[in-house]
Design a protein around this motif. Structure first.
Motif, PDB file in Angstrom:
ATOM      1  N   TYR A  48       0.846  -1.182   0.000  1.00 23.79           N
ATOM      2  CA  TYR A  48       0.000   0.000   0.000  1.00 23.79           C
ATOM      3  C   TYR A  48       0.887   1.239   0.000  1.00 23.79           C
ATOM      4  O   TYR A  48       2.016   1.201   0.481  1.00 23.79           O
ATOM      5  N   ARG A  49       0.349   2.345  -0.477  1.00 25.90           N
ATOM      6  CA  ARG A  49       1.091   3.588  -0.342  1.00 25.90           C
ATOM      7  C   ARG A  49       1.031   4.033   1.110  1.00 25.90           C
ATOM      8  O   ARG A  49      -0.041   4.059   1.724  1.00 25.90           O
ATOM      9  N   ALA A  52      -1.505   7.248   2.203  1.00 29.98           N
ATOM     10  CA  ALA A  52      -2.604   7.169   1.242  1.00 29.98           C
ATOM     11  C   ALA A  52      -3.444   8.434   1.276  1.00 29.98           C
ATOM     12  O   ALA A  52      -3.564   9.112   2.301  1.00 29.98           O
ATOM     13  N   ASN A  53      -4.016   8.772   0.142  1.00 34.86           N
ATOM     14  CA  ASN A  53      -4.904   9.911   0.026  1.00 34.86           C
ATOM     15  C   ASN A  53      -6.038   9.793   1.052  1.00 34.86           C
ATOM     16  O   ASN A  53      -6.535   8.695   1.309  1.00 34.86           O
ATOM     17  N   PHE A  56      -8.898   7.552   0.334  1.00 36.41           N
ATOM     18  CA  PHE A  56      -8.461   6.224  -0.102  1.00 36.41           C
ATOM     19  C   PHE A  56      -9.632   5.277  -0.325  1.00 36.41           C
ATOM     20  O   PHE A  56      -9.684   4.552  -1.306  1.00 36.41           O
ATOM     21  N   ASN A  57     -10.583   5.271   0.587  1.00 36.06           N
ATOM     22  CA  ASN A  57     -11.705   4.345   0.474  1.00 36.06           C
ATOM     23  C   ASN A  57     -12.712   4.753  -0.594  1.00 36.06           C
ATOM     24  O   ASN A  57     -13.581   3.974  -0.952  1.00 36.06           O
ATOM     25  N   ARG A  59     -11.622   6.396  -3.591  1.00 32.19           N
ATOM     26  CA  ARG A  59     -10.979   6.338  -4.906  1.00 32.19           C
ATOM     27  C   ARG A  59     -10.894   4.889  -5.367  1.00 32.19           C
ATOM     28  O   ARG A  59     -10.677   3.976  -4.570  1.00 32.19           O
ATOM     29  N   LYS A  61      -9.398   1.462  -6.628  1.00 37.08           N
ATOM     30  CA  LYS A  61      -8.108   0.863  -6.308  1.00 37.08           C
ATOM     31  C   LYS A  61      -7.708  -0.127  -7.400  1.00 37.08           C
ATOM     32  O   LYS A  61      -8.480  -1.028  -7.743  1.00 37.08           O
ATOM     33  N   ASP A 195       1.514   8.654  -7.088  1.00 40.27           N
ATOM     34  CA  ASP A 195       0.084   8.463  -6.863  1.00 40.27           C
ATOM     35  C   ASP A 195      -0.676   9.762  -6.654  1.00 40.27           C
ATOM     36  O   ASP A 195      -1.868   9.835  -6.909  1.00 40.27           O
ATOM     37  N   GLU A 196      -0.003  10.791  -6.134  1.00 40.90           N
ATOM     38  CA  GLU A 196      -0.704  12.028  -5.839  1.00 40.90           C
ATOM     39  C   GLU A 196      -1.345  12.620  -7.090  1.00 40.90           C
ATOM     40  O   GLU A 196      -2.330  13.341  -7.008  1.00 40.90           O
ATOM     41  N   GLU A 201      -5.927   4.778  -6.622  1.00 40.43           N
ATOM     42  CA  GLU A 201      -4.916   4.294  -5.690  1.00 40.43           C
ATOM     43  C   GLU A 201      -4.284   3.038  -6.273  1.00 40.43           C
ATOM     44  O   GLU A 201      -4.978   2.172  -6.817  1.00 40.43           O
ATOM     45  N   LEU A 203      -2.249  -0.419  -5.630  1.00 45.82           N
ATOM     46  CA  LEU A 203      -1.899  -1.450  -4.669  1.00 45.82           C
ATOM     47  C   LEU A 203      -1.014  -2.481  -5.356  1.00 45.82           C
ATOM     48  O   LEU A 203      -1.099  -2.667  -6.568  1.00 45.82           O
TER      49      LEU A 203
END
Length: 354
Positions: A48-49, A52-53, A56-57, A59, A61, A195-196, A201, A203
């Motif tokens: 994982y990053r 995370a942004n 995250f949940n 965006r 994946k 990733d930004e 996201e 994985l």
């Protein structure tokens, strides 16, 4: 460090299915600090990053998956005359094994060199390659006691081919290219991804015991809940066989888009999307529709998590041999194609894939 050097380190690492620790140590060195790693009891790595942004949940994946274990052998017993019986871990052709030089990791963690042999073909009227069940490994011992006491070799000691990594222009030769090229591509993508700037996201999954057809840890995968899966691996190239009458997969002709994997159809819309992107960016890509060719048992995994997927592969010659041949042209195009795909994906596009 150069890409070729990383591939060399991965390919030459000891990592028979079920004994992947050395190969995992190599891979861990090349996972960027911006990613965190969770490891399960089977040694699979879930990536994982780290930062995370916050969304995250929310965006979508994208899970990028590759295997790290290689086909190998394992000691089953020692004969009274000092010959060593073995079992296969993964797919092997008898013609590839016969007279192959191998390294056995003994109980002390040292490597013992041996040769796979059988009853001499001079005494065989058929003059054919013996069956694997009739092959043994000769390390120079003359008694069963010497195998155990002098060489410290016992049942369950893992075995790999004894080979060297070689490069000539864009061509590379080594053991385990049929399993480690996808892993190397995943590690390279993690180093290149920012990733930004992505609306998704990223994985990662580096799987173990795929050659032994061991399933993944479903609990952690369910926590990851990917919206789209991209499998990175290798595929047999058959361009060395004249007059085969089948569509050829060639080295130096680009990565291969797998339309079917272990009997599970890839997303047709996603396949079309990848093919259109390859044309737009003038990256050659080959298509394969053979559902029986695979190196991992991904079908149960994908049926448990029924989301769109594609498989992108590097063509490899001598796929089931102890040394493989591949082209860096195909590998570099695979990485470039992956970056184009990842940079262009959005929530709307992913939701349109079936």
């Amino acid at each position: 460090m150069s890409t070729v050097k990383i591939i060399e380190e991965l390919a030459t690492a000891f990592g028979v299915s079920g004994f992947e620790l050395n190969a995992i140590d190599v891979a861990m060195r090349y996972i960027p600090d911006s990613f965190k790693v969770v490891q399960d009891d089977l040694l699979n790595l879930y990536i994982y990053r780290a930062n995370a942004n916050p969304d995250f949940n929310k965006r979508p994946k994208i899970l990028i998956s590759a295997q790290i274990d290689e086909a190998g052998l394992i000691v089953s017993n020692a004969q009274e005359n000092g010959m060593i019986s073995f079992e296969c871990l993964g797919k092997w052709l008898p013609s590839s094994l016969y007279s192959m030089k191998v390294n056995i990791e003994n109980l002390d963690g040292n490597f013992v060199t041996g040769i796979i042999t059988a009853h001499s073909s001079h005494f065989d009227e058929n003059k054919k390659t013996p069956d694997i069940e009739k092959m043994y490994i000769d390390v120079g011992a003359s008694t069963k006691e010497a195998v155990y006491q002098k060489y410290k070799i016992a049942p369950n000691c893992p075995i790999i081919p004894s080979t060297q990594f070689e490069q000539e222009d864009d061509v590379i030769i080594s053991k385990a290219l049929n399993s480690r090229l996808g892993c190397s591509a995943l590690l390279e993508l993690l180093r290149k991804i920012n990733d930004e700037s992505f609306p998704v996201e990223i994985l990662g999954l580096i799987s173990c015991q795929s050659e032994s057809e061991t399933q993944f840890s479903s609990s952690i995968l369910n926590k990851m809940q990917p919206d789209l899966i991209i499998l990175l691996d290798s595929i047999p190239a058959d361009d060395m066989y004249e007059g085969s009458g089948i569509d050829e997969i060639k080295i130096k002709s680009g990565p291969v888009l797998r339309q079917m994997y272990n009997g599970v159809p890839a997303s047709s819309q996603l396949c079309d999307y990848v093919l259109n992107k390859s044309k737009q960016h003038e990256i050659p890509i080959q298509s394969d529709f053979n559902s029986s060719i695979s190196t991992d048992k991904y079908n149960d995994f994908m049926l448990d998590l029924p989301v769109p997927y594609i498989a992108l592969s590097c063509p490899v010659r001598s796929f089931y041999g102890h040394s493989n041949i591949a082209s860096m042209l195909d590998y570099n195009r695979l990485v470039s194609m992956m970056l184009i795909i990842l940079e262009s994906l959005t929530s709307d596009k992913i939701s349109a894939f079936q």
